[in-house]
Scaffold this active site. Sequence first.
Site, PDB file in Angstrom:
ATOM      1  N   GLN A  36      55.106  24.393  41.997  1.00  0.00           N
ATOM      2  CA  GLN A  36      54.708  26.057  42.879  1.00  0.00           C
ATOM      3  C   GLN A  36      55.985  27.278  42.932  1.00  0.00           C
ATOM      4  O   GLN A  36      56.425  27.773  43.629  1.00  0.00           O
ATOM      5  CB  GLN A  36      54.657  25.929  43.634  1.00  0.00           C
ATOM      6  CG  GLN A  36      53.009  25.263  43.958  1.00  0.00           C
ATOM      7  CD  GLN A  36      52.363  25.473  45.525  1.00  0.00           C
ATOM      8  OE1 GLN A  36      53.269  24.885  46.426  1.00  0.00           O
ATOM      9  NE2 GLN A  36      51.087  25.459  45.681  1.00  0.00           N
TER      10      GLN A  36
ATOM     11  N   MET B 220      30.416  53.876  42.120  1.00  0.00           N
ATOM     12  CA  MET B 220      31.343  54.726  41.088  1.00  0.00           C
ATOM     13  C   MET B 220      31.553  54.599  39.587  1.00  0.00           C
ATOM     14  O   MET B 220      31.977  55.914  39.608  1.00  0.00           O
ATOM     15  CB  MET B 220      33.190  54.843  41.669  1.00  0.00           C
ATOM     16  CG  MET B 220      33.824  56.305  41.300  1.00  0.00           C
ATOM     17  SD  MET B 220      32.975  57.381  42.529  1.00  0.00           S
ATOM     18  CE  MET B 220      34.351  57.626  43.089  1.00  0.00           C
TER      19      MET B 220
HETATM   20  C1  LIG Z   1      40.644  46.048  42.385  1.00  0.00           C
HETATM   21  C2  LIG Z   1      39.515  46.765  42.223  1.00  0.00           C
HETATM   22  N1  LIG Z   1      39.213  46.115  40.903  1.00  0.00           N
HETATM   23  C3  LIG Z   1      37.955  47.688  39.876  1.00  0.00           C
HETATM   24  C4  LIG Z   1      37.885  48.932  40.476  1.00  0.00           C
HETATM   25  C5  LIG Z   1      37.576  49.099  39.455  1.00  0.00           C
HETATM   26  N2  LIG Z   1      36.321  50.008  40.810  1.00  0.00           N
HETATM   27  C6  LIG Z   1      36.115  51.703  41.216  1.00  0.00           C
HETATM   28  S1  LIG Z   1      35.302  51.897  42.441  1.00  0.00           S
HETATM   29  C7  LIG Z   1      34.654  50.555  41.574  1.00  0.00           C
HETATM   30  C8  LIG Z   1      33.195  49.945  42.484  1.00  0.00           C
HETATM   31  C9  LIG Z   1      33.606  49.653  43.939  1.00  0.00           C
HETATM   32  O1  LIG Z   1      32.061  49.553  43.848  1.00  0.00           O
HETATM   33  P1  LIG Z   1      31.235  49.041  45.788  1.00  0.00           P
HETATM   34  O2  LIG Z   1      32.480  48.664  46.459  1.00  0.00           O
HETATM   35  O3  LIG Z   1      30.139  48.498  45.043  1.00  0.00           O
HETATM   36  O4  LIG Z   1      32.043  50.741  46.038  1.00  0.00           O
HETATM   37  P2  LIG Z   1      30.447  52.005  45.597  1.00  0.00           P
HETATM   38  O5  LIG Z   1      30.872  52.883  44.651  1.00  0.00           O
HETATM   39  O6  LIG Z   1      29.106  51.607  45.216  1.00  0.00           O
HETATM   40  O7  LIG Z   1      30.403  52.689  47.237  1.00  0.00           O
HETATM   41  C10 LIG Z   1      34.998  49.900  40.932  1.00  0.00           C
HETATM   42  C11 LIG Z   1      34.983  48.851  39.705  1.00  0.00           C
HETATM   43  C12 LIG Z   1      38.957  48.794  41.530  1.00  0.00           C
HETATM   44  N3  LIG Z   1      39.409  50.259  41.726  1.00  0.00           N
HETATM   45  N4  LIG Z   1      39.477  48.375  42.170  1.00  0.00           N
END
Ligand SMILES: Cc1ncc(C[n+]2csc(CCOP(=O)(O)OP(=O)(O)O)c2C)c(N)n1
Lengths: 188, 581
Positions: B113, B480
């Site tokens: 670790q 998004m």
């Molecule tokens: C840890 C992380 N991984 C990937 C992303 C890229 N990302 C930005 S918004 C999003 C979608 C988020 O989905 P959700 O929480 O369901 O929100 P929604 O847009 O559907 O309201 C992703 C994958 C990020 N911002 N953070």
Amino acid sequence: MTENIKTVKVRPQPKSETGKHIIIVRVQHNFGVLTRITSLFAGRGYNIESLTVGKTHEPNVARITIVVEGNERVVEQIIKQLRKLIETLRVRDITTVPHIERELALIKVHAGEEKARDEIMRLVNIFRAKVVDVSVDTYTIEITGDSEKLEAFINLLKPFGLKDIARTGVLALTRESAKEGLQEHKVE
Amino acid sequence: MPKKRGADIVIDVLLEEGVDTVFGLPGGAIMEVYDALFDAPLRNILARHEQAAAHMADGYARATGRVGVVMATSGPGATNLVTGLATAHMDSVPLVAITGQVPRNYIGTDAFQEADVVGITRPITKHNFLVTDIKDLALILREAFYIARTGRPGPVLVDIPKDITQQEYNYKMPTEKDVQDALPGYKPHYEGNPIQIKKAAELIRKAKRPVLYVGGGVIIGNASEELRELAELTRIPVTTTNMGKGAFDENHPLALHMLGMHGTYYANMAVYHSDLLIAVGARFDDRVTGKIDEFAPEAKIIHIDIDPASISKNIHVDVPIVGDVKNVLQKLLKELKKKPVEWVKARESWLKQIEKWKEKHPLTYQKSDKIIKPQYVIEEIYNITKGEAIISAGVGQHQMWAAMFYKYKYPRQFLNSGGLGTMGYGFPAAVGAKLGRPDKTVFAIEGDGSFVMNMQDVITAVQYRLPIKIAIINNEFLGMVRQWQQLFYDSRYSSVCLAVHPDFVKLAEAMGAVGLRATKPSEVREVLQKAMEINDRPVIMDFVVDREENVLPMVPAGKSYREMIVSPKQKGEAETMYLVG
Ligand SMILES: Cc1ncc(C[n+]2csc(CCOP(=O)(O)OP(=O)(O)O)c2C)c(N)n1
Ligand SMILES: [Mg+2]
């Protein structure tokens, strides 16, 4: 529904010229401080031309001389980021301040034939360099001066065949004489 | 003074610094500190994942303005903190992270670790320390708190080898002066340059179309009162960044709400047409400016910020003022009040123009009585909490809707990962916020994708009986990303469909929380009402919403405000969007 912003307006951007900058950083000499500085450059993709570190007369204070190539914007950002480091005591860009600049190089050059040896010795004398090691077919030369002098010397040696070069990187101090308004005189 | 274990010195410093809550999860290298915590007069919150613990400490810090403290063991414990530290770093949140390290004589041996935690976290902390001598332990810890909370705040990590926590030492608590003496190069207190402040006042007097562009620095610097006074005195409209939400009451007539990528039409139009932009505690980040050389093309720029490195980083500034925003705004107000305020009248035509823009494209959405619109859920949360709740959000469309459709009125009311955009931030940050502000209703507005990234810590909220309201805006999409694929990748929905979810209601029950669901607009209110009645445990509300709703307006990444998409696509129309310009 369409709103027309008819003409495209553009913000005037300041012009910037690229050039070499000498930055002096005084830091608390804690372990890890050098990594902080170098990783600051690496993480932002800034290229360091040379970096030298040494102790100073003050306890626990190190002095770092950094030579970087970049436009005004980039150099300004570098300086601000350096200032932001907790262990930084002082940062100065002395490029435009009168200063003395020195670098030391050790140069190993091929010198097998009589003619080459003579010619190299002539250059060594002109540049006030010093031969510090001799073998059957090489000279090792020590030279100090500003980077331009070193570059010129190295260029002249190239035709003989360079074997290896070790350079210290630039060291610089501002000129006290210039500060006092005395006539600037070079002490070689 | 009797000798003390290193671990006890750690606790002493925490108490000296006024810490009342620590978040974390123990392990081998930090066991000694947890042993000392066992009977310390501190609230010790056991998280279920170190990332969540870091976000909890972050939420606590953002909601209270105090330093959040998180602890983890060496190796995996510390590496799990990384996302939390980077999140806090980007948003200037004061945190102190204390990590256990393998004993000194094992460092560098690939011991069990072992990880180079100081190396890993160097670029994502404001500063970090590896303690190598017990003599320095108390001082380093106090330095860590001092650095974390002063200047532009940020996370500071202290890595302590296990043998130092076990060692005994006869120590004296370092004073504030000792701390400052140990940091000779660190001068976090700035007063704005009076000449620059005078210049700024002159520009403000002359401006015909000024806009105040306000970022999180106003909240961090506790300068909301001064900001309101400035806006009212000079009749300058105020737009805030995502991070600046709550710095200026969004119900105020001078409020333009958010600017930038998902800014309001009127805020972006005002900025585009402005002749003076006064940036306060903001940093011209790309999500705000869009295409930088067409950002506020005619405006002179005044930039007030505590961080000199933020000034002229992304944009050329005409009047830079480095200083504590509260202090600078106070001086600016004084300067402005020196002369009569006649000139303010010239602003009325500008404010009228802005009113027209507000009427033309108010912040709105297509309502429905058949399907739940995500924006409607946010509006209802606003109504039921009377605009008083602390809102913490994940990252994605729901985050933007939470920013747009809840009107924030006080600082530290809206918590979200603006800089790093960390999915999984929202709910654990709400835990920290609730512990820091038990007097407030705390809502986590979560995406179905974001929530599941840290949902294990619902268990923590159950354990500590925290009545946090978790509202999942469930579109069964990484929404998004789906929106971008729809707009910019020809609707090729690659890896964004979250077709399989746990049953969130059952999940809640299994974890000891309450689960509720709404699938029709008529159920939204009812679900929220039920949730508001629960005060001894968390509630998970599953709002099943319109799957393909988009966040609008939108300025596509790297584009100019001229290319803002204002309205959703209409059926039968050839191209998808209305462009401005
Ligand atoms: C840890 C992380 N991984 C990937 C992303 C890229 N990302 C930005 S918004 C999003 C979608 C988020 O989905 P959700 O929480 O369901 O929100 P929604 O847009 O559907 O309201 C992703 C994958 C990020 N911002 N953070
Ligand atoms: Mg989603």
